[in-house]
Design a protein around this motif. Structure first.
Motif, PDB file in Angstrom:
ATOM      1  N   ASN A  61       0.839  -1.200   0.000  1.00 34.66           N
ATOM      2  CA  ASN A  61       0.000   0.000   0.000  1.00 34.66           C
ATOM      3  C   ASN A  61       0.878   1.254   0.000  1.00 34.66           C
ATOM      4  O   ASN A  61       2.100   1.164   0.076  1.00 34.66           O
ATOM      5  CB  ASN A  61      -0.959  -0.003   1.199  1.00 34.66           C
ATOM      6  N   ARG A  62       0.228   2.415  -0.078  1.00 35.70           N
ATOM      7  CA  ARG A  62       0.955   3.693  -0.162  1.00 35.70           C
ATOM      8  C   ARG A  62       1.751   4.003   1.103  1.00 35.70           C
ATOM      9  O   ARG A  62       2.817   4.599   1.023  1.00 35.70           O
ATOM     10  CB  ARG A  62      -0.009   4.840  -0.436  1.00 35.70           C
ATOM     11  N   THR A  63       1.217   3.624   2.244  1.00 26.76           N
ATOM     12  CA  THR A  63       1.940   3.874   3.490  1.00 26.76           C
ATOM     13  C   THR A  63       3.256   3.116   3.501  1.00 26.76           C
ATOM     14  O   THR A  63       4.308   3.681   3.795  1.00 26.76           O
ATOM     15  CB  THR A  63       1.077   3.475   4.700  1.00 26.76           C
ATOM     16  N   ALA A  64       3.191   1.841   3.127  1.00 30.58           N
ATOM     17  CA  ALA A  64       4.409   1.025   3.062  1.00 30.58           C
ATOM     18  C   ALA A  64       5.345   1.531   1.959  1.00 30.58           C
ATOM     19  O   ALA A  64       6.567   1.495   2.115  1.00 30.58           O
ATOM     20  CB  ALA A  64       4.055  -0.436   2.837  1.00 30.58           C
ATOM     21  N   LEU A  65       4.765   2.010   0.862  1.00 36.13           N
ATOM     22  CA  LEU A  65       5.573   2.587  -0.215  1.00 36.13           C
ATOM     23  C   LEU A  65       6.371   3.775   0.294  1.00 36.13           C
ATOM     24  O   LEU A  65       7.578   3.870   0.079  1.00 36.13           O
ATOM     25  CB  LEU A  65       4.674   3.019  -1.370  1.00 36.13           C
ATOM     26  N   SER A  66       5.700   4.667   1.010  1.00 31.88           N
ATOM     27  CA  SER A  66       6.378   5.843   1.547  1.00 31.88           C
ATOM     28  C   SER A  66       7.499   5.450   2.502  1.00 31.88           C
ATOM     29  O   SER A  66       8.595   6.009   2.459  1.00 31.88           O
ATOM     30  CB  SER A  66       5.380   6.738   2.291  1.00 31.88           C
ATOM     31  N   CYS A  67       7.229   4.470   3.353  1.00 33.87           N
ATOM     32  CA  CYS A  67       8.251   4.006   4.305  1.00 33.87           C
ATOM     33  C   CYS A  67       9.445   3.421   3.553  1.00 33.87           C
ATOM     34  O   CYS A  67      10.600   3.698   3.892  1.00 33.87           O
ATOM     35  CB  CYS A  67       7.668   2.972   5.264  1.00 33.87           C
ATOM     36  N   ALA A  68       9.185   2.601   2.548  1.00 35.88           N
ATOM     37  CA  ALA A  68      10.259   1.956   1.787  1.00 35.88           C
ATOM     38  C   ALA A  68      11.118   2.988   1.065  1.00 35.88           C
ATOM     39  O   ALA A  68      12.348   2.878   1.049  1.00 35.88           O
ATOM     40  CB  ALA A  68       9.682   0.963   0.774  1.00 35.88           C
ATOM     41  N   LEU A  69      10.493   3.986   0.497  1.00 39.59           N
ATOM     42  CA  LEU A  69      11.244   4.981  -0.271  1.00 39.59           C
ATOM     43  C   LEU A  69      11.949   5.989   0.632  1.00 39.59           C
ATOM     44  O   LEU A  69      13.012   6.482   0.284  1.00 39.59           O
ATOM     45  CB  LEU A  69      10.324   5.677  -1.273  1.00 39.59           C
ATOM     46  N   ARG A  70      11.388   6.276   1.775  1.00 41.95           N
ATOM     47  CA  ARG A  70      12.047   7.195   2.694  1.00 41.95           C
ATOM     48  C   ARG A  70      13.211   6.551   3.422  1.00 41.95           C
ATOM     49  O   ARG A  70      14.194   7.194   3.732  1.00 41.95           O
ATOM     50  CB  ARG A  70      11.043   7.753   3.697  1.00 41.95           C
ATOM     51  N   SER A  71      13.092   5.240   3.695  1.00 39.21           N
ATOM     52  CA  SER A  71      14.140   4.559   4.433  1.00 39.21           C
ATOM     53  C   SER A  71      15.309   4.180   3.535  1.00 39.21           C
ATOM     54  O   SER A  71      16.391   3.907   4.013  1.00 39.21           O
ATOM     55  CB  SER A  71      13.598   3.304   5.121  1.00 39.21           C
ATOM     56  N   GLY A  72      15.070   4.139   2.209  1.00 39.47           N
ATOM     57  CA  GLY A  72      16.143   3.811   1.281  1.00 39.47           C
ATOM     58  C   GLY A  72      16.428   2.338   1.165  1.00 39.47           C
ATOM     59  O   GLY A  72      17.461   1.944   0.657  1.00 39.47           O
ATOM     60  N   ASP A  73      15.492   1.486   1.599  1.00 41.48           N
ATOM     61  CA  ASP A  73      15.693   0.035   1.501  1.00 41.48           C
ATOM     62  C   ASP A  73      15.817  -0.413   0.071  1.00 41.48           C
ATOM     63  O   ASP A  73      15.304   0.099  -0.823  1.00 41.48           O
ATOM     64  CB  ASP A  73      14.526  -0.707   2.158  1.00 41.48           C
TER      65      ASP A  73
END
Length: 73
Positions: A61-73
């Protein structure tokens, strides 16, 4: 967050340039129909791109997308 700020992100590098733009807009909370209008694409195309982005990054989902892209994983 601006797409250019994310371009050095490792997770963002897994995406095509078109997917990066859609992902950046989605992270800002832009509805997929508005993304489609802004990019002159069909809503179905944007929806499919979002699903491909989710699959490539292993998110659902978008929340997980934002977390993934902000964390740089």
């Amino acid at each position: 967050m601006h797409e250019n700020m994310l371009s050095g992100n490792v997770a963002m590098q897994r995406l095509t340039p078109a997917e990066r733009l859609v992902a950046a807009m989605a992270m800002r909370g832009t509805p997929y129909k508005s993304i489609a209008r802004a990019l002159d694409k069909s809503p179905a195309t944007v929806r499919n791109q979002l699903h491909m982005i989710y699959r490539k990054l292993g998110v659902s989902n978008r929340t997980a997308l934002s977390c993934a892209l902000r964390s740089g994983d």
